[in-house]
Write an enzyme that holds these catalytic residues in place. Structure first.
Site, PDB file in Angstrom:
ATOM      1  N   SER A 149       0.851  -1.190   0.000  1.00 17.36           N
ATOM      2  CA  SER A 149       0.000   0.000   0.000  1.00 17.36           C
ATOM      3  C   SER A 149       0.896   1.252   0.000  1.00 17.36           C
ATOM      4  O   SER A 149       1.788   1.369  -0.852  1.00 17.36           O
ATOM      5  CB  SER A 149      -0.936  -0.058   1.211  1.00 17.36           C
ATOM      6  OG  SER A 149      -1.918   0.930   1.140  1.00 17.36           O
ATOM      7  N   ARG A 219     -11.958   6.308  10.163  1.00 16.19           N
ATOM      8  CA  ARG A 219     -11.596   4.902  10.198  1.00 16.19           C
ATOM      9  C   ARG A 219     -12.678   4.018   9.579  1.00 16.19           C
ATOM     10  O   ARG A 219     -12.369   3.012   8.931  1.00 16.19           O
ATOM     11  CB  ARG A 219     -11.339   4.480  11.642  1.00 16.19           C
ATOM     12  CG  ARG A 219     -10.809   3.071  11.786  1.00 16.19           C
ATOM     13  CD  ARG A 219      -9.527   2.871  11.025  1.00 16.19           C
ATOM     14  NE  ARG A 219      -8.826   1.666  11.433  1.00 16.19           N
ATOM     15  CZ  ARG A 219      -7.716   1.237  10.876  1.00 16.19           C
ATOM     16  NH1 ARG A 219      -7.179   1.894   9.871  1.00 16.19           N
ATOM     17  NH2 ARG A 219      -7.125   0.143  11.291  1.00 16.19           N
ATOM     18  N   ASP A 316      -8.885  -6.212  -4.767  1.00 16.13           N
ATOM     19  CA  ASP A 316      -8.484  -4.927  -4.182  1.00 16.13           C
ATOM     20  C   ASP A 316      -9.016  -3.806  -5.066  1.00 16.13           C
ATOM     21  O   ASP A 316      -8.538  -3.617  -6.178  1.00 16.13           O
ATOM     22  CB  ASP A 316      -6.954  -4.878  -4.084  1.00 16.13           C
ATOM     23  CG  ASP A 316      -6.437  -3.609  -3.416  1.00 16.13           C
ATOM     24  OD1 ASP A 316      -7.242  -2.693  -3.126  1.00 16.13           O
ATOM     25  OD2 ASP A 316      -5.221  -3.535  -3.166  1.00 16.13           O
ATOM     26  N   HIS A 349      -8.159  -4.997  -0.389  1.00 16.54           N
ATOM     27  CA  HIS A 349      -6.854  -4.388  -0.110  1.00 16.54           C
ATOM     28  C   HIS A 349      -6.180  -5.036   1.109  1.00 16.54           C
ATOM     29  O   HIS A 349      -4.963  -5.191   1.145  1.00 16.54           O
ATOM     30  CB  HIS A 349      -7.044  -2.889   0.116  1.00 16.54           C
ATOM     31  CG  HIS A 349      -5.769  -2.115   0.208  1.00 16.54           C
ATOM     32  ND1 HIS A 349      -4.871  -2.047  -0.822  1.00 16.54           N
ATOM     33  CD2 HIS A 349      -5.234  -1.376   1.216  1.00 16.54           C
ATOM     34  CE1 HIS A 349      -3.834  -1.298  -0.459  1.00 16.54           C
ATOM     35  NE2 HIS A 349      -4.039  -0.879   0.774  1.00 16.54           N
ATOM     36  N   ASP A 350      -6.986  -5.408   2.098  1.00 18.52           N
ATOM     37  CA  ASP A 350      -6.471  -6.044   3.314  1.00 18.52           C
ATOM     38  C   ASP A 350      -5.665  -7.314   3.036  1.00 18.52           C
ATOM     39  O   ASP A 350      -4.890  -7.751   3.901  1.00 18.52           O
ATOM     40  CB  ASP A 350      -7.638  -6.430   4.234  1.00 18.52           C
ATOM     41  CG  ASP A 350      -7.771  -5.461   5.404  1.00 18.52           C
ATOM     42  OD1 ASP A 350      -7.015  -4.474   5.439  1.00 18.52           O
ATOM     43  OD2 ASP A 350      -8.633  -5.699   6.263  1.00 18.52           O
TER      44      ASP A 350
END
Lengths: 375, 375
Positions: A149, A219, A316, A349-350
């Protein structure tokens, strides 16, 4: 149970000139190292962190069982980046809130807490600061720089700012710049923080408050973009939090996904610094090595001489495989040595932080190859 | 310049039982009609609105040049839904903030402004309220019910709640329910509003304030989900707002996309009611006709006898084509008459409101077919 990690600190009295034209002096960087630098000083690996992480990449802190580093599944003895062979370095970036000098520290020029006056730092500035720290550790050239990232952006930038100091760059789930949608999500998160009455123009420390409302919203937005649609549907779907009956309420938690997001927001607002959030999302927005070349990424990457591994994940949507392929294409345009893998993983993405046999196997094989160069 | 539209109002003294078990009495619905009901009362078309729209579907208000209805490109004399042939009805939904009874009105049971105590309303409740209004207009059966996004959910629900009263349902850019990601975005927007100190638990009217910070964030998030990645990159990309040089600021506007989002947020916070935002996003969350059938959409749609046109847009990631295809499949499982078109358009979810020759042509052809049935 992982190995014991110990944070260290280095103080830098000399001013670091920043891309903005400002500079910062008397700063401290928190870092950790795992494994040993070999006699040839050829086995060093720098791991760069993303928004929410730190220099605590792997291992646990003594007496704190659940304090695993953020990439502990990837880095350690016998792991894909094997600390029995590599000397791994994690550095907390300037402006972050986990030990290095940041907005909650005192500005030596004014004697006041920096707050919102902490200078804007860029990926390039971080790389310069990291290079100075490597100087102090006696590491002239990295066997590899590795990051996911925003960490991947730093790895890429290393190959452009210090081409002679990097033999391999491993750039995971990253992008050559943010697109409009990425910037848009960052901006909404920033607005949520800045317009929280407890932000006090970024000088909330003096008021003894924290803009938690804004941090929570920031968040929650972040978490949505880290996960794929698929994994959200699989993990939460339309499950209700309690029982089978609807409450018919606009403010109570009704669905599991709401509960999850509120929990993540609450947790984050307890430990993350609001000014750091602004700084790091801005560093993301600004990163764009092609900018100085009229948008031509191939020209921008011509300076890079490292060998590259690029990895992306099929689901992602934050930094889609397409964005990694742009980097691959630009490197191939320059006839660079580049490997690319698109991992078919459901986690969005995680995924770059999670265990996936093919992903772990790939990184493992690549670092085996690197190790053979100095073995 | 379009034709002149005139809002009308009908008062309903009789209590409307709601899905939650609560009820609402002494409510008023704002509506508009265009064209004339024919002698056979067979040419009525109900247009259902989404989150941010109203009964003002088409035409302009007298003396207000720029007051075109939200679907003025689709509906009017000689337009795809031709008001020379159809009697078109737009109704502002209960709980909205454009003329029908909503949270800013007085609860007849308490003499106080409803605020956060306005009962939670569902898509099914809106359809029941719409049906009562049609009774008063003397419309027993609709030639068609038409809607996009949340409006499409109402159109679908009409065919389930009043199968005998709908001959055709046109469901555009919609879904059989929200997925986890859709609920997640709604929840973040709601949290931004509810945690704004000016929300005052939903009773901000008495305090003479409006939770504008929360409304701005909610709208910014919404806008990101309405647009496709492609159109954001094409319209804004990484363009700076001013000149060529970076400002290196975390709070000033740097990129055009930031300017666009802030403007949209500011504008929205000036006119939209915060409690209405909560109510309408909750109605979206709750809609799920398959829920009573253990998640089996085919069973849920067995009641529908209307003929259907489903339309989706290739770049709509909010309600993706896949979601429309779920409805199509469930209707085909029941051997219903269903047409489906996936329009290749770059604009994301917003496409359903925009001009696109194929889209307009499709709706036009479908309504020609409907008109032939009573011509």
């Amino acid at each position: 149970m992982s190995f014991i990690a110990t944070p260290e600190f280095l103080h830098f009295p000399q001013a670091l000139p920043l891309q903005s034209g400002a500079s910062i002096r008397d700063y401290t960087l928190a870092y950790e190292t795992y494994g040993s630098l070999n006699a040839e000083r050829s086995n060093a690996v720098l791991v760069c962190h993303a928004l929410n992480a730190s220099h605590h990449v792997a291992g646990v802190y003594a007496g704190q069982d659940k304090s695993e580093g953020w990439w502990d599944n990837m880095i350690g003895p016998g792991k894909p980046v094997d600390t029995n062979r590599f000397f791994v370095i994690g550095i907390n970036n300037l402006g972050s809130c986990f030990g290095s000098t940041g907005p909650m520290h005192t500005n030596p020029d004014t004697g006041q807490v920096y707050g919102a006056d902490f200078p804007v730092v860029t990926v390039e500035d971080w790389v310069n600061a990291q290079a100075r720290l490597l100087d102090r550790l006696g590491v002239q050239q990295l066997a590899a720089v590795l990051g996911g990232s925003l960490g991947g952006m730093q790895a890429l930038s290393w190959t452009l700012q210090y081409p002679d100091r990097v033999r391999h760059a491993v750039v995971v789930a990253s992008a050559p710049n943010l697109n409009a949608e990425n910037i848009a999500f960052n901006e909404v998160a920033r607005r949520a923080i800045v317009t929280d009455p407890d932000f006090h123009g970024g000088h909330f420390y003096q008021h003894g408050v924290v803009p938690k409302r804004g941090l929570r919203i920031a968040r929650m937005i972040g978490h949505i973009t880290y996960l794929s649609d698929d994994v959200m549907n699989a993990k939460f779907g339309r499950q209700l939090r309690e029982g089978l009956n609807l409450k018919y309420s606009t403010q109570d938690i009704e669905f599991q996904i709401e509960s999850y997001l509120r929990y993540q927001g609450d947790k984050f607002s307890e430990y993350f610094d609001a000014n750091t959030y602004l700084l790091i999302t801005r560093a993301l927005d600004y990163f764009d090595p092609a900018r100085a070349f009229g948008g031509d990424l191939s020209q921008a990457l011509a300076r890079a001489t490292a060998q590259f591994l690029l990895v992306s994940f099929s689901t992602d949507w934050r930094f889609s495989p397409q964005r990694s392929r742009e980097i691959v294409k630009a490197l191939l345009d320059n006839r660079r040595d580049v490997s690319y893998a698109e991992i078919d993983a459901p986690h969005g993405h995680d995924a770059f932080l999670l265990d996936d046999a093919r992903y772990m196997g790939l990184i493992s094989a690549y670092f085996d190859r690197i190790a053979k160069e100095f073995a």
